[in-house]
Design a protein around this motif. Structure first.
Motif, PDB file in Angstrom:
ATOM      1  N   LEU A  53      -6.390  -0.151  -6.035  1.00 27.13           N
ATOM      2  CA  LEU A  53      -5.219   0.622  -6.425  1.00 27.13           C
ATOM      3  C   LEU A  53      -5.423   1.441  -7.700  1.00 27.13           C
ATOM      4  O   LEU A  53      -4.494   2.085  -8.161  1.00 27.13           O
ATOM      5  CB  LEU A  53      -4.029  -0.326  -6.609  1.00 27.13           C
ATOM      6  CG  LEU A  53      -3.611  -1.092  -5.350  1.00 27.13           C
ATOM      7  CD1 LEU A  53      -2.532  -2.111  -5.678  1.00 27.13           C
ATOM      8  CD2 LEU A  53      -3.140  -0.157  -4.262  1.00 27.13           C
TER       9      LEU A  53
ATOM     10  N   LEU B 183       0.835  -1.210   0.000  1.00 19.17           N
ATOM     11  CA  LEU B 183       0.000   0.000   0.000  1.00 19.17           C
ATOM     12  C   LEU B 183       0.863   1.250   0.000  1.00 19.17           C
ATOM     13  O   LEU B 183       0.565   2.227  -0.696  1.00 19.17           O
ATOM     14  CB  LEU B 183      -0.916   0.017   1.229  1.00 19.17           C
ATOM     15  CG  LEU B 183      -2.057  -0.995   1.292  1.00 19.17           C
ATOM     16  CD1 LEU B 183      -2.936  -0.691   2.500  1.00 19.17           C
ATOM     17  CD2 LEU B 183      -2.888  -0.979   0.017  1.00 19.17           C
ATOM     18  N   HIS B 184       1.924   1.239   0.806  1.00 17.35           N
ATOM     19  CA  HIS B 184       2.789   2.409   0.913  1.00 17.35           C
ATOM     20  C   HIS B 184       3.527   2.675  -0.391  1.00 17.35           C
ATOM     21  O   HIS B 184       3.779   3.837  -0.757  1.00 17.35           O
ATOM     22  CB  HIS B 184       3.790   2.209   2.059  1.00 17.35           C
ATOM     23  CG  HIS B 184       4.475   3.452   2.489  1.00 17.35           C
ATOM     24  ND1 HIS B 184       5.730   3.812   2.035  1.00 17.35           N
ATOM     25  CD2 HIS B 184       4.082   4.443   3.334  1.00 17.35           C
ATOM     26  CE1 HIS B 184       6.075   4.952   2.589  1.00 17.35           C
ATOM     27  NE2 HIS B 184       5.102   5.360   3.374  1.00 17.35           N
TER      28      HIS B 184
ATOM     29  N   SER C  30       0.859   0.842  -9.390  1.00 14.42           N
ATOM     30  CA  SER C  30      -0.284   0.920 -10.295  1.00 14.42           C
ATOM     31  C   SER C  30      -0.759  -0.497 -10.618  1.00 14.42           C
ATOM     32  O   SER C  30      -0.017  -1.476 -10.456  1.00 14.42           O
ATOM     33  CB  SER C  30       0.107   1.639 -11.582  1.00 14.42           C
ATOM     34  OG  SER C  30       1.055   0.868 -12.307  1.00 14.42           O
TER      35      SER C  30
ATOM     36  N   LYS D 188       2.335   2.173  -3.322  1.00 14.28           N
ATOM     37  CA  LYS D 188       1.345   2.681  -4.278  1.00 14.28           C
ATOM     38  C   LYS D 188       1.608   2.203  -5.707  1.00 14.28           C
ATOM     39  O   LYS D 188       1.715   3.001  -6.640  1.00 14.28           O
ATOM     40  CB  LYS D 188       1.302   4.209  -4.247  1.00 14.28           C
ATOM     41  CG  LYS D 188       0.892   4.795  -2.912  1.00 14.28           C
ATOM     42  CD  LYS D 188       0.878   6.316  -2.955  1.00 14.28           C
ATOM     43  CE  LYS D 188       0.485   6.892  -1.614  1.00 14.28           C
ATOM     44  NZ  LYS D 188       0.505   8.383  -1.616  1.00 14.28           N
TER      45      LYS D 188
END
Length: 271
Positions: free
Chosen positions: A270, A228-229, A233, A231
């Motif tokens: 995401l 998650l950190h 695609s 990020k």
């Protein structure tokens, strides 16, 4: 004033989803605690409506390895504690709300309050049923705050007072193991690589008490949070096979675990 783990927040920044599809009607923001509290409290946070909602709003909390306290400023005595989570949790909220919370870094809350974290895993309870004195203290503290910024200094003073009167009984081997997991970003074979000078059984006992689950489960949450950190695609997840780099056996395994901890598939979450 002693410090639990001076650099844990440098290696672990728990992420919660941003507010989507609220058209500016709901806001979420975080504030840092006073520096002396930084090794213990990751942030203070506020989730509030900017105007009354005309339709149902569900706030999703994902697995982040932390323990949170929270309350609505209109009812500060109705305060809650949410334990370590291995799954996502959804909270249906009323048309008007203004929640303030305190997010503690992994292991910090049990060290400060000598409470068994495993008793709260995947649960949230009224704080008065768990720590009555803490619940009463927060209730007195939170009378009539309109904004988190107005409450921040009082929260700092409140927790600094607790910190100064706490006598820690900690096992350095636990934090050695936590450090190994964080350095590996959760991607490791626990049975083979988690060598901190303690038997696996003793280590599981320490993790259950201070984290809320086993080293293996904590590693999964750390791995999930790292993704998650970062990020990534959706395109990079498919193209670069990042699920292999993050220790998943295959894409199916990755999607299943991600959905368990987030509540949505990676493709949706995401995008």
């Amino acid at each position: 004033m002693s410090i639990i783990v001076p650099d844990i927040r440098q290696r672990f920044q728990p992420v919660q989803p941003t507010i989507k599809d609220a058209a500016g009607r709901v806001a979420y923001h975080e504030l840092l605690p006073e520096p002396r509290l930084a090794p213990y409290i990751y942030c203070y946070w506020q989730l509030e409506t900017m105007q009354p909602l005309t339709e149902a709003f569900v706030y999703r909390v994902v697995a982040d390895g932390c323990i949170d306290l929270f309350f609505d400023v209109q009812q500060p005595a109705d305060n809650y504690i949410m334990g370590f989570s291995t799954v996502y949790t959804e909270f249906p909220l009323p048309p008007v709300f203004n929640y303030i919370g305190i997010r503690f870094l992994p292991a910090a809350f049990p060290l400060l309050f000598n409470i068994d974290a495993s008793a709260l895993t995947n649960r949230f309870e009224h704080l008065g049923q768990v720590l009555p004195h803490l619940s009463a203290g927060l209730t007195r503290l939170a009378q009539h705050p309109a904004f988190l910024a107005n409450l921040q200094q009082r929260l700092d003073q409140f927790f600094l007072h607790i910190l100064s009167n706490t006598h820690f009984h900690r096992d350095g081997r636990l934090f050695d193991a936590i450090g190994i997991i964080l350095n590996a970003r959760g991607v490791l074979t626990v049975e083979r690589e988690l060598n901190s000078g303690i038997s696996p059984r003793q280590l599981r006992r320490l993790f259950n008490f201070y984290i809320g689950d086993t080293p293996k489960v904590f590693s999964k949450v750390v791995r999930f949070q790292h993704i998650l950190h970062a990020k990534p695609s959706v395109e990079s997840l498919k193209k670069d096979k990042l699920f292999y780099d993050n220790g998943y056996y295959d894409q199916v395994h990755f999607i299943k675990e991600f959905k368990t901890m987030y509540g949505l598939t990676p493709t949706i979450a995401l995008r």
